[in-house]
Structure formats: C-alpha cells, structure tokens
Design a protein around this motif. Structure first.
Motif, PDB file in Angstrom:
ATOM      1  N   GLY A 297     -50.084  14.734 -28.397  1.00  0.00           N
ATOM      2  CA  GLY A 297     -50.678  13.530 -28.987  1.00  0.00           C
ATOM      3  C   GLY A 297     -50.389  12.286 -28.176  1.00  0.00           C
ATOM      4  O   GLY A 297     -51.229  11.384 -28.066  1.00  0.00           O
ATOM      5  N   LEU A 298     -49.196  12.220 -27.586  1.00  0.00           N
ATOM      6  CA  LEU A 298     -48.882  11.118 -26.670  1.00  0.00           C
ATOM      7  C   LEU A 298     -49.726  11.215 -25.400  1.00  0.00           C
ATOM      8  O   LEU A 298     -50.264  10.215 -24.917  1.00  0.00           O
ATOM      9  N   ARG A 299     -49.869  12.412 -24.880  1.00  0.00           N
ATOM     10  CA  ARG A 299     -50.661  12.599 -23.668  1.00  0.00           C
ATOM     11  C   ARG A 299     -52.118  12.200 -23.896  1.00  0.00           C
ATOM     12  O   ARG A 299     -52.772  11.599 -23.036  1.00  0.00           O
ATOM     13  N   ASP A 300     -52.639  12.533 -25.086  1.00  0.00           N
ATOM     14  CA  ASP A 300     -54.034  12.257 -25.395  1.00  0.00           C
ATOM     15  C   ASP A 300     -54.280  10.800 -25.806  1.00  0.00           C
ATOM     16  O   ASP A 300     -55.436  10.390 -25.945  1.00  0.00           O
ATOM     17  N   GLY A 301     -53.215  10.042 -26.042  1.00  0.00           N
ATOM     18  CA  GLY A 301     -53.357   8.661 -26.459  1.00  0.00           C
ATOM     19  C   GLY A 301     -53.588   8.469 -27.945  1.00  0.00           C
ATOM     20  O   GLY A 301     -53.872   7.352 -28.388  1.00  0.00           O
ATOM     21  N   VAL A 302     -53.463   9.542 -28.728  1.00  0.00           N
ATOM     22  CA  VAL A 302     -53.602   9.398 -30.186  1.00  0.00           C
ATOM     23  C   VAL A 302     -52.366   8.712 -30.757  1.00  0.00           C
ATOM     24  O   VAL A 302     -52.464   7.854 -31.640  1.00  0.00           O
ATOM     25  N   ILE A 303     -51.191   9.089 -30.279  1.00  0.00           N
ATOM     26  CA  ILE A 303     -49.952   8.394 -30.638  1.00  0.00           C
ATOM     27  C   ILE A 303     -49.744   7.270 -29.633  1.00  0.00           C
ATOM     28  O   ILE A 303     -49.793   7.483 -28.415  1.00  0.00           O
ATOM     29  N   ASP A 304     -49.536   6.063 -30.143  1.00  0.00           N
ATOM     30  CA  ASP A 304     -49.477   4.880 -29.289  1.00  0.00           C
ATOM     31  C   ASP A 304     -48.073   4.523 -28.842  1.00  0.00           C
ATOM     32  O   ASP A 304     -47.873   4.084 -27.697  1.00  0.00           O
ATOM     33  N   THR A 305     -47.087   4.659 -29.728  1.00  0.00           N
ATOM     34  CA  THR A 305     -45.761   4.112 -29.455  1.00  0.00           C
ATOM     35  C   THR A 305     -44.667   5.071 -29.907  1.00  0.00           C
ATOM     36  O   THR A 305     -44.894   5.977 -30.722  1.00  0.00           O
ATOM     37  N   ILE A 306     -43.455   4.842 -29.368  1.00  0.00           N
ATOM     38  CA  ILE A 306     -42.252   5.554 -29.802  1.00  0.00           C
ATOM     39  C   ILE A 306     -41.205   4.514 -30.183  1.00  0.00           C
ATOM     40  O   ILE A 306     -40.888   3.622 -29.386  1.00  0.00           O
ATOM     41  N   VAL A 307     -40.660   4.616 -31.384  1.00  0.00           N
ATOM     42  CA  VAL A 307     -39.630   3.708 -31.895  1.00  0.00           C
ATOM     43  C   VAL A 307     -38.549   4.545 -32.569  1.00  0.00           C
ATOM     44  O   VAL A 307     -38.782   5.706 -32.921  1.00  0.00           O
ATOM     45  N   THR A 308     -37.372   3.973 -32.768  1.00  0.00           N
ATOM     46  CA  THR A 308     -36.266   4.814 -33.235  1.00  0.00           C
ATOM     47  C   THR A 308     -36.279   5.089 -34.732  1.00  0.00           C
ATOM     48  O   THR A 308     -35.803   6.125 -35.175  1.00  0.00           O
ATOM     49  N   ASP A 309     -36.795   4.169 -35.559  1.00  0.00           N
ATOM     50  CA  ASP A 309     -36.557   4.238 -37.007  1.00  0.00           C
ATOM     51  C   ASP A 309     -35.066   4.393 -37.275  1.00  0.00           C
ATOM     52  O   ASP A 309     -34.631   5.254 -38.040  1.00  0.00           O
ATOM     53  N   HIS A 310     -34.279   3.538 -36.624  1.00  0.00           N
ATOM     54  CA  HIS A 310     -32.830   3.529 -36.837  1.00  0.00           C
ATOM     55  C   HIS A 310     -32.564   3.222 -38.307  1.00  0.00           C
ATOM     56  O   HIS A 310     -32.850   2.126 -38.788  1.00  0.00           O
ATOM     57  N   SER A 311     -32.051   4.218 -39.039  1.00  0.00           N
ATOM     58  CA  SER A 311     -31.872   4.065 -40.487  1.00  0.00           C
ATOM     59  C   SER A 311     -30.495   4.598 -40.887  1.00  0.00           C
ATOM     60  O   SER A 311     -30.353   5.720 -41.376  1.00  0.00           O
ATOM     61  N   THR A 354     -42.811   5.232 -16.119  1.00  0.00           N
ATOM     62  CA  THR A 354     -43.910   4.306 -16.407  1.00  0.00           C
ATOM     63  C   THR A 354     -44.519   4.615 -17.768  1.00  0.00           C
ATOM     64  O   THR A 354     -44.832   3.701 -18.546  1.00  0.00           O
ATOM     65  N   ASP A 355     -44.685   5.901 -18.087  1.00  0.00           N
ATOM     66  CA  ASP A 355     -45.186   6.291 -19.409  1.00  0.00           C
ATOM     67  C   ASP A 355     -44.221   5.855 -20.507  1.00  0.00           C
ATOM     68  O   ASP A 355     -44.637   5.307 -21.543  1.00  0.00           O
ATOM     69  N   VAL A 356     -42.931   6.095 -20.287  1.00  0.00           N
ATOM     70  CA  VAL A 356     -41.931   5.737 -21.292  1.00  0.00           C
ATOM     71  C   VAL A 356     -41.941   4.234 -21.541  1.00  0.00           C
ATOM     72  O   VAL A 356     -41.883   3.777 -22.698  1.00  0.00           O
ATOM     73  N   ALA A 357     -42.024   3.431 -20.476  1.00  0.00           N
ATOM     74  CA  ALA A 357     -42.065   1.978 -20.642  1.00  0.00           C
ATOM     75  C   ALA A 357     -43.314   1.546 -21.390  1.00  0.00           C
ATOM     76  O   ALA A 357     -43.290   0.585 -22.170  1.00  0.00           O
TER      77      ALA A 357
END
Length: 444
Positions: A297-311, A354-357
């Motif tokens: 999904g990240l490769r296809d661009g369906v998922i836009d971002t990655i965040v921690t949800d630090h909870s 570059t992808d991760v950034a």
C-alpha cells in the motif's frame, strides 16, 4: 556570512539523495549548493559518507497526556524522546489528557502546560465529540491543526465517539472552513459482536478487533466525505483489506489520506507471545501477510504517511502481572524508535531513505499544513536529522527517554542510529533548557 554550513556527501532533498552544501541563517535553510561550493559560515560541519542529512521527522500522531495524566507521559519526557529519535515536530492528540482538547479553554490549559517544557516544536489537534459542534470554528481559529474523532468508545470516558449522523454533520460544518477531520475508524457494533478479548492469548485479542470492524468504519468515512466534500484522514490503518476501497475513493476524488504505523509494518501477530501486553494496541497488529500488503500500500501510494501513534501508559495499566489482553491498556510506546523501526523494514522491502523521509517528514508536514517543515529546501526551517543508516543497535527500553521503560521493541536490533537532531539551525541539547516552540495553524 552564514551561521552554519553542512558539507554532506549524502543529503535528502526534494529531488532525492545527493551531495550538497546546506547553508543555514537565522534558523532557516538559505542555500543548497554543490558539495564543493564556497559557502562561508561561522560554523562548518563536514559529514562523512556514513551519515545522511535528513529533514527532521514530523510526527502528527502523539499522545502526550499532559495535563491530567502526566504520570503516563508528559511534554518534557515525550519531546526528549522525539528529539533523540530524529523527530523535530510533533502534533499532540486531543485525548488522554484532562481536560480533553475539545474547547478553546482546554487548548489554552494544554498550551500553558507545554510552554517552556518542550524540546521540539509542537502543535495540537482539537477533538470532535458529541456536543461540541459549536466549538469547532473557535478551536480552528485558535490554531488547532484539525480535529480527531472516534467511531467507537475511545477508552476514556471524557472523549466520547460520534454517531454516524454526527460524523456527517460535523464534516459538513468543517467543510465550510476547510478543516481536516482525522478518524479512529473501527465500527463499534462489529466489535461488540466479536469474541471477548479476555485472557493472555494474543489470538483471542486479535479476534476481538476483526478486520471487518475497521473496513466497515473506513467505508462509512469514505461515503461521508464523498457526500460532504470534507477533508478526512484515516488514522493508524492496520487492515490491508481496506486498501482497494481507499484506492478507489482516491481515484474518485474523495479528499482522503491514510496513515499507518511502525508497529504494523514491523511486527506480526504470529510472533507475539501470549501475555506480552506491551504489543497491545487498537486496532491490533495483524498477520504477516497483512503486513506485507501494508508495505505494498505504501508502494502503490494508497498509504500516504507513517506516524508512531505513541500512546504510553503506566506499567500498572499494561497489566504485566497477569498478562491479560482484555484489561491491559492498548498503546505502543515508540516515539524515539519510529525512524529506526521503519528503516529496518523499508530497506529489506527495496525502499530508500528518500522514501522514508517522504512518508515521515514531507507528507506528514503537508497533511498538517506545516509549510516550513519536513523538507530540506530553501526557506524551510533548519530542522534536521543526522542519521547513520548502516549502523545498528539493540534497543534497551531502560535507555529510552519517554517516561516509562515499556516498548515492544525492547531487545530488538534495529538498523540506523540518530547521531544528532537539529531544531531551527541548532543541535538539540537534552541537558540544556528546552527551546521548542508552540505552533498554531496558520503561523507556520
């Protein structure tokens, strides 16, 4: 004369990784030149080719819990962890603190608690709960970056979920002034009908939060956004089953973005030991095949971002004494480890820094409207991460900066080491007084 020049064989800019000299003046990036450019500065920092100069991470999903539940986490400890992990901007969630950020008065209480206590820049989400429809525009004008809602019980009584009718009503109101709604998308009826989560078996907990509950709620959000034409964002996607309908909604022009989290990209349900409640989060960590589909999904661009949800929570709330997933608090503590966890998996899936950034800096900044954050580009804040991607280190929870030494990453070897984190053109010194800024939407 510039304040600082970085001479770096490896820099992540908007055009990818290349050798560059980066000039900084008054906290702003003012020059991006070839590596051998004659830029004069009071301070010249020459990096080796083992270090990548990256934009500081922008984590838009962090639960800091202060005031009211500061024994769980606080502004000082959370932002220390952020800085140690290469994160230079966080946006704090509106719940788990008391009061919840559902009124302008509550926002100002939270801002007062954070003032002078944060090591990185910080903004705030507002909350959308039953009965506060009239507070949405005042909170927007007071500078929140958008609004969070739940479609099922949030886990704390002071932050109640919206019904289907309320979701549509609130989205219609937000569309009038262009605000963003971020949604915890799980269907309460589907979860009520699922098996109970009691006991130490992780398999039972997984069955209690089925993919169908997530899929149904996401479908509801898509249709509400389609009808109202409001902007929406799906939080912490764990079900890969939802990817086709999210892709379809995007093709149809629905204003929807999607995030996932390091724990869904790192762990698999098959490998979680029974009783290991440090892995409990909602929605849950799912099967290995599901994890691979999220990477697709990240490769296809369906998922836009990655965040921690630090909870985070106190150790007592995780119920390590009995290992019962039914009563343990659900949340992953990972703010300091997000970059390393994602890079450890990304590199094995054929992705680059570059992808991760892009996932963890540029797009998260875009989502929140942070127009000077998340990129190494002219006119942007000199918020930087010096990252050694080919080093590795074993995580020790006791050495992390967040308040309680709890994390499912404890004992894992992760790729990459954060050498330094810079905020506004200066290195962050965790032994010095905090100098992070309180951000308001529209000011940045």
């Amino acid at each position: 004369m510039l304040d600082t020049v970085f001479k770096a064989p490896r820099v992540i800019t908007v055009v990818g990784e290349s050798a560059r000299s980066i000039g900084v003046k008054d906290g702003t990036i003012v020059a991006i030149e070839p590596l051998d450019a004659d830029l004069r500065a009071e301070r010249v920092i020459e990096l080796g080719d083992d270090v990548v100069l990256m934009p500081g991470l922008v984590d838009t999903h962090v639960h800091i819990n202060e005031p009211g539940r500061t024994e769980w986490e606080g502004f000082a400890t959370a932002t220390r962890a952020a800085a140690a992990g290469g994160v230079t901007t966080v946006i704090d969630m509106p719940l788990n603190s008391i009061p919840a950020t559902t009124t302008v008065e509550a926002l100002e209480i939270k801002r007062k608690a954070a003032d002078g206590a944060v090591f990185v820049d910080i903004g705030f989400w507002g909350g959308a709960v039953p009965g506060n429809l009239g507070q949405l525009r005042p909170l927007h004008d007071a500078g929140v970056f958008g609004f969070k809602c739940f479609l099922l019980h949030s886990g704390v009584d002071e932050f109640q979920p919206l019904s289907s009718a309320e979701l549509e009503q609130y989205l219609g109101t937000m569309q009038d002034f262009g605000a963003l709604m971020i949604v915890h998308a799980e269907n309460s009826q589907a979860i009520d009908r699922a098996p109970a989560a009691d006991g130490e078996r992780y398999r039972r907990f997984l069955a209690s939060r089925p993919r169908g509950a997530e899929n149904m709620a996401i479908a509801e959000v898509i249709e509400a956004a389609r009808y109202t034409r409001a902007r929406v964002h799906i939080l912490h996607l764990s079900s890969s089953d939802a990817l086709p309908m999210l892709a379809s909604a995007k093709r149809d022009g629905v204003l929807i973005t999607v995030e996932t989290c390091p724990h869904y990209l790192s762990f698999t349900s098959e490998a979680i030991p029974d009783g290991a409640t440090q892995f409990k989060c909602c929605p849950p960590i799912r099967e290995s095949s599901n994890r691979e589909q999220l990477w697709q999904g990240l490769r296809d661009g369906v998922i836009d971002t990655i965040v921690t949800d630090h909870s985070p929570s106190t150790p007592e709330l995780k119920r390590f004494d009995i290992g019962d997933f039914g009563v343990a608090w659900g949340g992953i503590s990972s703010l300091q480890l997000g970059l390393r966890a994602v890079w450890s998996q990304a590199r094995t899936h054929g992705f680059t820094l570059t992808d991760v950034a892009e996932w963890m800096s540029a797009r998260t900044a875009n989502q929140a409207g942070l127009t000077r954050k998340g990129r190494i580009a002219l006119g942007y804040d000199a918020d930087l991460c010096l990252f050694a991607p080919d080093e590795a280190a074993v995580v020790s929870a006791a050495d992390l900066e967040h308040r309680h030494p709890i994390t499912p990453y404890d004992g894992m070897a992760l790729a990459g080491v954060v050498r330094e984190t810079w905020l506004g053109g200066e290195p962050i010194d965790l032994t010095a007084p905090p100098r992070g800024r309180l951000l308001r939407r529209g000011d940045v």
